[in-house]
Write a protein that holds these residues in place. Sequence first.
Motif, PDB file in Angstrom:
ATOM      1  N   ILE A 125       0.975  -1.218   0.009  1.00  0.00           N
ATOM      2  CA  ILE A 125      -0.022  -0.044   0.010  1.00  0.00           C
ATOM      3  C   ILE A 125       0.774   1.180   0.091  1.00  0.00           C
ATOM      4  O   ILE A 125       0.593   2.142  -0.716  1.00  0.00           O
ATOM      5  N   LYS A 126       1.932   1.187   0.676  1.00  0.00           N
ATOM      6  CA  LYS A 126       2.766   2.447   0.765  1.00  0.00           C
ATOM      7  C   LYS A 126       3.298   2.682  -0.417  1.00  0.00           C
ATOM      8  O   LYS A 126       3.673   3.852  -0.753  1.00  0.00           O
ATOM      9  N   LEU A 127       3.715   1.578  -1.215  1.00  0.00           N
ATOM     10  CA  LEU A 127       4.341   1.730  -2.414  1.00  0.00           C
ATOM     11  C   LEU A 127       3.568   2.674  -3.510  1.00  0.00           C
ATOM     12  O   LEU A 127       3.983   3.467  -4.099  1.00  0.00           O
ATOM     13  N   SER A 169      20.888   7.389  -4.671  1.00  0.00           N
ATOM     14  CA  SER A 169      20.334   8.378  -5.743  1.00  0.00           C
ATOM     15  C   SER A 169      20.750   7.765  -7.083  1.00  0.00           C
ATOM     16  O   SER A 169      22.021   7.444  -7.269  1.00  0.00           O
ATOM     17  N   PRO A 170      19.664   7.947  -7.989  1.00  0.00           N
ATOM     18  CA  PRO A 170      20.123   7.437  -9.504  1.00  0.00           C
ATOM     19  C   PRO A 170      21.265   8.280 -10.174  1.00  0.00           C
ATOM     20  O   PRO A 170      21.717   8.090 -10.876  1.00  0.00           O
ATOM     21  N   PHE A 171      21.273   9.500  -9.611  1.00  0.00           N
ATOM     22  CA  PHE A 171      22.189  10.607 -10.093  1.00  0.00           C
ATOM     23  C   PHE A 171      23.521  10.648  -9.627  1.00  0.00           C
ATOM     24  O   PHE A 171      24.285  11.214  -9.996  1.00  0.00           O
ATOM     25  N   ALA A 172      23.860   9.711  -8.578  1.00  0.00           N
ATOM     26  CA  ALA A 172      25.153   9.703  -7.917  1.00  0.00           C
ATOM     27  C   ALA A 172      26.422   9.227  -8.795  1.00  0.00           C
ATOM     28  O   ALA A 172      27.258  10.134  -8.787  1.00  0.00           O
ATOM     29  N   LEU A 173      26.197   8.646  -9.506  1.00  0.00           N
ATOM     30  CA  LEU A 173      27.290   8.298 -10.776  1.00  0.00           C
ATOM     31  C   LEU A 173      27.754   9.358 -11.448  1.00  0.00           C
ATOM     32  O   LEU A 173      28.953   9.806 -11.505  1.00  0.00           O
ATOM     33  N   ILE A 207      11.015   1.997  -6.167  1.00  0.00           N
ATOM     34  CA  ILE A 207      12.505   1.120  -6.112  1.00  0.00           C
ATOM     35  C   ILE A 207      12.922   1.593  -4.803  1.00  0.00           C
ATOM     36  O   ILE A 207      13.432   0.648  -4.099  1.00  0.00           O
ATOM     37  N   MET A 208      13.383   2.788  -4.385  1.00  0.00           N
ATOM     38  CA  MET A 208      14.095   3.046  -3.293  1.00  0.00           C
ATOM     39  C   MET A 208      13.306   2.906  -1.989  1.00  0.00           C
ATOM     40  O   MET A 208      13.995   2.570  -1.020  1.00  0.00           O
ATOM     41  N   THR A 209      12.252   2.977  -2.168  1.00  0.00           N
ATOM     42  CA  THR A 209      11.150   2.669  -0.793  1.00  0.00           C
ATOM     43  C   THR A 209      11.234   1.163  -0.652  1.00  0.00           C
ATOM     44  O   THR A 209      11.595   0.560   0.339  1.00  0.00           O
ATOM     45  N   ALA A 210      11.031   0.441  -1.604  1.00  0.00           N
ATOM     46  CA  ALA A 210      11.089  -1.022  -1.688  1.00  0.00           C
ATOM     47  C   ALA A 210      12.122  -1.530  -1.008  1.00  0.00           C
ATOM     48  O   ALA A 210      12.344  -2.461  -0.310  1.00  0.00           O
TER      49      ALA A 210
END
Length: 295
Positions: free
Chosen positions: A114-116, A235-239, A226-229
């Motif tokens: 439900i949270k997702l 962060s997808p921006f990290a690289l 995806i991050m919550t699960a």
Amino acid sequence: MEVLDILNLGEIAHYFSKMAMFPVFDLAYYIVSILYLKYEPGSVEVSRKSPVASWLCAMLYCFGSYILADIMLGHSPIDYFHNNSHILLASAVWYLIFFCPFNLFYKCIAFLPIKLVLVAMKEVVRTRKIVAGVHHAHHAYHHGWFIMVITGYVKGSGVALMSNFEQLLRGLWRPETNEILSMSFPTKASLYGAILFTLQEAHWLPVSKSTLICVFTLFMATSKVIMTARHSHGSPFALIESWLCHLLFGSPLGGEEAHDHHHAAPAATAAPASPAKTKEELSEGTRKRKTKKAE
């Protein structure tokens, strides 16, 4: 092109961009926002000792971006509070999350599937807020591109930017959790989204607004789900950010991660609260401890 015509993706994107947010999506936004408030250290205790302070914190979590954007654009900071239906809906959510008997409402919305769904719906609202902020600033300052970016950025992440003020209402002062010093993924994404929508508003980006809204919403919702699960703070921006900072500013590659790793051992002895855990998402262990305390 024939495939796109058959699928009518343009019409789907147009319909999606015009879809009303109230009450369903706004309700999801309020639920997730106040749920994150309950995760914050001491928030449950504050709700018992001072319900008024707790309610004000909840309103900041729900409407902080509007308040900050109105201040920046010279409007009254309480202007948004004339929307009685939104205030009442958010207040009802606050009451149910903090005071529902046996924590039934909290347990239901904290159930991961439900949270997702709620998290994905919240990102739909976040994107619309960024678009609205850029559009509003465009009308007030037609060629003020930096103002458009800043307003869209604040509309998308104003709650995080006001986190220190919200902490003061709960009797805390943690300047090291300043969102500008350590940006979370939603804050960074709001900034990048504000830049994209500003470019589109200025007709420098060859894509329709409805298509950009659809694509950016899909990216935000997918990333956050995806991050919550995975209970991830990455962060997808990290690289990309690591390489750009190394190229433009001479920062070491992976500097932030290396810095955190370097200081991990000394910090473990004192066991202070990590700044990352005071942001939107908390780890599974923290969430379980807060749930037990609330019960």
